[in-house]
Design a protein around this motif. Sequence first.
Motif, PDB file in Angstrom:
ATOM      1  N   ARG A 166      42.549  42.782  53.459  1.00 35.46           N
ATOM      2  CA  ARG A 166      42.373  42.312  52.082  1.00 35.46           C
ATOM      3  C   ARG A 166      43.620  42.602  51.254  1.00 35.46           C
ATOM      4  O   ARG A 166      44.061  41.769  50.464  1.00 35.46           O
ATOM      5  CB  ARG A 166      41.163  43.009  51.452  1.00 35.46           C
ATOM      6  CG  ARG A 166      39.814  42.524  51.950  1.00 35.46           C
ATOM      7  CD  ARG A 166      39.406  41.211  51.352  1.00 35.46           C
ATOM      8  NE  ARG A 166      39.445  41.230  49.892  1.00 35.46           N
ATOM      9  CZ  ARG A 166      39.023  40.230  49.137  1.00 35.46           C
ATOM     10  NH1 ARG A 166      38.525  39.136  49.700  1.00 35.46           N
ATOM     11  NH2 ARG A 166      39.098  40.296  47.827  1.00 35.46           N
ATOM     12  N   ALA A 173      33.621  39.945  46.675  1.00 31.13           N
ATOM     13  CA  ALA A 173      34.869  39.473  46.096  1.00 31.13           C
ATOM     14  C   ALA A 173      34.600  38.336  45.118  1.00 31.13           C
ATOM     15  O   ALA A 173      33.565  37.654  45.182  1.00 31.13           O
ATOM     16  CB  ALA A 173      35.812  39.012  47.195  1.00 31.13           C
ATOM     17  N   ASP A 195      37.902  35.202  50.690  1.00 31.88           N
ATOM     18  CA  ASP A 195      39.302  35.379  51.078  1.00 31.88           C
ATOM     19  C   ASP A 195      39.494  34.870  52.504  1.00 31.88           C
ATOM     20  O   ASP A 195      39.427  35.629  53.477  1.00 31.88           O
ATOM     21  CB  ASP A 195      39.688  36.856  50.969  1.00 31.88           C
ATOM     22  CG  ASP A 195      41.196  37.045  50.946  1.00 31.88           C
ATOM     23  OD1 ASP A 195      41.897  36.159  51.462  1.00 31.88           O
ATOM     24  OD2 ASP A 195      41.661  38.074  50.421  1.00 31.88           O
ATOM     25  N   ALA A 235      42.487  36.521  54.387  1.00 32.13           N
ATOM     26  CA  ALA A 235      42.210  37.832  54.985  1.00 32.13           C
ATOM     27  C   ALA A 235      41.421  37.691  56.278  1.00 32.13           C
ATOM     28  O   ALA A 235      41.707  38.373  57.277  1.00 32.13           O
ATOM     29  CB  ALA A 235      41.438  38.704  53.991  1.00 32.13           C
ATOM     30  N   ALA A 295      35.854  40.911  55.570  1.00 29.40           N
ATOM     31  CA  ALA A 295      37.030  40.621  54.745  1.00 29.40           C
ATOM     32  C   ALA A 295      36.850  39.355  53.927  1.00 29.40           C
ATOM     33  O   ALA A 295      37.418  39.215  52.839  1.00 29.40           O
ATOM     34  CB  ALA A 295      38.265  40.494  55.639  1.00 29.40           C
ATOM     35  N   LEU A 351      37.708  44.421  47.405  1.00 24.78           N
ATOM     36  CA  LEU A 351      38.591  45.511  47.811  1.00 24.78           C
ATOM     37  C   LEU A 351      38.182  46.828  47.152  1.00 24.78           C
ATOM     38  O   LEU A 351      38.217  47.882  47.788  1.00 24.78           O
ATOM     39  CB  LEU A 351      40.045  45.171  47.466  1.00 24.78           C
ATOM     40  CG  LEU A 351      41.105  46.189  47.885  1.00 24.78           C
ATOM     41  CD1 LEU A 351      41.061  46.419  49.388  1.00 24.78           C
ATOM     42  CD2 LEU A 351      42.495  45.725  47.453  1.00 24.78           C
TER      43      LEU A 351
END
Length: 578
Positions: free
Chosen positions: A135, A166, A170, A173, A377, A382
């Motif tokens: 990440r 998130a 992502d 990632a 991920a 994060l």
Amino acid sequence: MAWGLPSTASLAHFCQKLYRRKPVKESPRETLPQRHLTTLDLTLLGVGGMVGLGLYVLTGTVAKGMAGPAVLVSFGVAAVASLLAALCYAELGAQVPYTGFAYLFTYTSVGEIWAFLVGWNVLLQCLFVCTALVRACSGYLDTVFGHRIRSFTEAHVGIWQVPFLAQYPDFLAAGLILLASAFGFCVTRVSSWVNRTFLAISVVVILFIIVLGFVLARPHNWSIEEGGFAPFGFSGVMAGAATCFYTFLGFDNIVAYSAEAQNPKRAVPMAIAISVTLVAGTYILVSTVLTLLVPWHSLDPDWALVDAFHQRGYSWAAFIVAAGAICDMTSVLLRYFFYLPYITYAMAADGLFFQVFARMHHRMQVPVFGVLMAFMALLLDLDALVQFLSIGALLPYTCLPTCIIILRFRKSPPSSSQGPDSPEGTEEASAPGPGQLRPALRPYLGFLGECRPGAAVAWALSVLVASAVTLDYVLVFGDSALHLPPWGYTLLLLLSSATFLLSLLVLGAHQQQHRQDIFQVPMVPLTPALSILLNIFLMLHLSYLTWLYLSIWLLIGLVVYFGYGIWHSKENQRVRPI
């Protein structure tokens, strides 16, 4: 036939299963790996494992949301806590030099149920470390391309507002971790020259950050106008220290490679102490530079160092920092990828985890975990990953000081090379053994001498841990959660402190092991007791949601253990005394 209550004998047998211990066995000489790693090699492994996500992400996260410029104090407190834990880890690694991490140490000293929970927690920690690393790499790559990847994803997918998830999926990632798992499947290990190259790049970039950062420093950023040095107070500094603790856990890489050390009994503790000291100084310097470059409240926590140089108009410097961050975090990511299968293999080989992981080659396990981490991920935030890492690191390394106390006051099994008629055996037979009251104190503490060997130590250790929890809870929540009057708060504080000190004195009144052939933690039981006290104090500063998710993970682990591990344990094949 009616179901009745279980008999006392069956309950005792069940408890023996929970607390059975694995015997320590040295590997045969012909099966040991080649001893080629020096103290310098182990130190580089430790430094390389510690400098990564913590340096390039955690400095900004803690400075922005927890401690402000006092993040450097948070790193200092975390360094002290990690050094105490590392000393305990070094002694355990010297006693079991051929295979080593917290799971095995707990299994050989405390018992099976605690070993499984520690191993289960270390497994969670590795999964979250790898996920957080990709990440962070994704964020730094996005800054190189001017945040175009993030803008594109938010425009076409949208923004989520769900806790611990998130703001957007992502995909970069997830792709990075699948690429890393494919590399781990094709390559059995990263060669030492690759590790040294990545570490050299990281050292150059860190020196660049420190030198240029102090040149551009603005002391006004620590002034009252910008919020002061510690805008979140003492609790914020301690919460930051709890979050920063896991950044120093590269010393477990040192112990993991101790089988390849030329002299593990000397090299492992030296490499641990040197690497923790070097990394602590690095983190303090970098966090000082970061908060002097720009005001702490203006930082972007996901890529704070790059953002700080961008805000000052040094885009070329930001690009150099981003490149160094990507190289460093990639090196740490690959190291954890190769370390993760050994954890599952060790637990499966002992029968506590599913046997498929014992029969599956290490390379085949990497893609399995890669798919799981890619999914994590893709969705997890994060900041949430960082919170899980903190408690996931503190919990097992609170068990290690307990293991040290247990082993120090337990009589070690006789060596195979030591006969019953040897001088050493005769001397040990005549002298008081570990766990027995010291002869000089018997006239004053005779009532303790009447206990069977080890009983008073076991009770004192249990009281010490309970009083440490009580004392820390009063210190952290005495004014808020407990709603105590001043006299009640003071009384509870004095009682818990006195109980902690009394149990410490009882432990110190008993004989303990002293060995000259391996490293041993100085000032036992004081040093491990302080480690337990400080680690619990830091854990209590983490959020209740972090504790909730850890409890869920541990509950799943208990289901796995009682549903599978306790019945398939290899220790079922032998009957050993507790």
